[in-house]
Design an enzyme around this catalytic site. Structure first.
Site, PDB file in Angstrom:
ATOM      1  CB  ILE A 108     -22.716 -12.876  17.217  1.00  0.00           C
ATOM      2  CG1 ILE A 108     -24.115 -13.305  16.743  1.00  0.00           C
ATOM      3  CG2 ILE A 108     -21.646 -13.519  16.369  1.00  0.00           C
ATOM      4  CD1 ILE A 108     -24.430 -12.864  15.301  1.00  0.00           C
ATOM      5  CB  SER A 109     -25.219 -16.327  21.173  1.00  0.00           C
ATOM      6  OG  SER A 109     -25.160 -15.316  22.152  1.00  0.00           O
ATOM      7  CD  GLN A 110     -23.546 -23.447  19.737  1.00  0.00           C
ATOM      8  OE1 GLN A 110     -23.919 -23.297  20.903  1.00  0.00           O
ATOM      9  NE2 GLN A 110     -23.113 -24.592  19.269  1.00  0.00           N
TER      10      GLN A 110
END
Ligand code: SAM
Length: 223
Positions: free
Chosen positions: A65-67
């Site tokens: 899951i992206s930053q």
């Protein structure tokens, strides 16, 4: 609101102030959307306590899951006003799709790993993001039967912007994608103008690879 909900709401507010607003994210609609989407609900149980930290985190199937900051930068670059049809390539957890769903009218999100797509679909439905459609497919080919799109966001690293995605971008449409080699990319923004696609370059980033016909070779991910 339960004590646990209050706890996560507080962490989300802190994330907005210290990671996003403090680093120059100014689009109030993006900040409001990210304050309201419960990021922890898209995380595996073991990662929930880390959900609002300043980093990408592992989900199932070796993906991430992206930053939060990267989600905010990419969403801000899309310049959404509320009436757009959006294509996301790389559903992952479904979190970015939930943020998009609050800012656009209709979201199509494509994931190549069925396990991730099914989980994201369940979470998005459970949380009431009813304008998101999850599709299992190779997103590098886009979704020709749903095109054109007003906005396209690619959330995996591409060697170049897949040609079918440019073809499926409508007039005045905007596409945002991380483009580069396997270990380092730059966010590319393409605006479709009457003179053809206009490209600008933005933040440096590192994403997992976009594997598919118009991405990296999925049979041998090292190529
Ligand atoms: N947007 C996601 C989120 O909010 O959790 C994070 C995306 S994760 C960094 C990248 C995702 O792209 C992975 O789930 C991966 O399986 C997916 N992906 C890679 N190549 C793809 C392709 N050709 N089509 C669709 N999804 C792809």
């Amino acid at each position: 609101m339960s004590v646990s909900d209050q706890h996560y709401r507080g962490l989300a507010q802190l994330m907005i102030r210290s990671q996003l607003a403090a680093r120059g994210i100014q689009d109030k609609r993006v900040l409001d959307a990210m304050a309201s989407v419960p990021r922890h609900e898209f995380m595996p149980e073991a990662q929930k306590s880390m959900a609002y930290e300043d980093m990408a985190l592992p989900i199932a199937a070796g993906q991430t899951i992206s930053q939060p900051y990267m989600v905010a930068v990419m969403t801000q670059l899309l310049d959404l006003h509320g009436d757009e049809k959006v294509l996301e390539v790389g559903t992952g957890s479904g979190y970015q799709a939930a943020v998009l769903s609050m800012l656009a009218s209709e979201v199509y999100t494509v994931e190549r790993i069925p396990e991730l797509a099914e989980k994201a679909k369940q979470d998005l439905q459970r949380l009431g993001y009813s304008n998101v459609n999850v599709v299992i497919a190779d997103g590098t080919a886009g979704l020709p039967d749903k095109a054109p799109f007003d906005r396209i966001i690619v959330t995996a690293a591409a060697p170049s912007v897949p040609e079918p995605l440019i073809e499926q971008l409508g007039q005045a449409g905007i596409l945002v994608a991380p483009v580069g080699d396997r270990w380092s990319q730059t966010l590319v923004r393409i605006v479709m103008s009457v003179n053809g696609p206009q490209q600008t370059f933005h933040t440096k980033c590192v994403f997992v690879p976009l594997l598919g016909k118009y991405g990296w070779n999925y049979q041998n991910p090292e190529q």
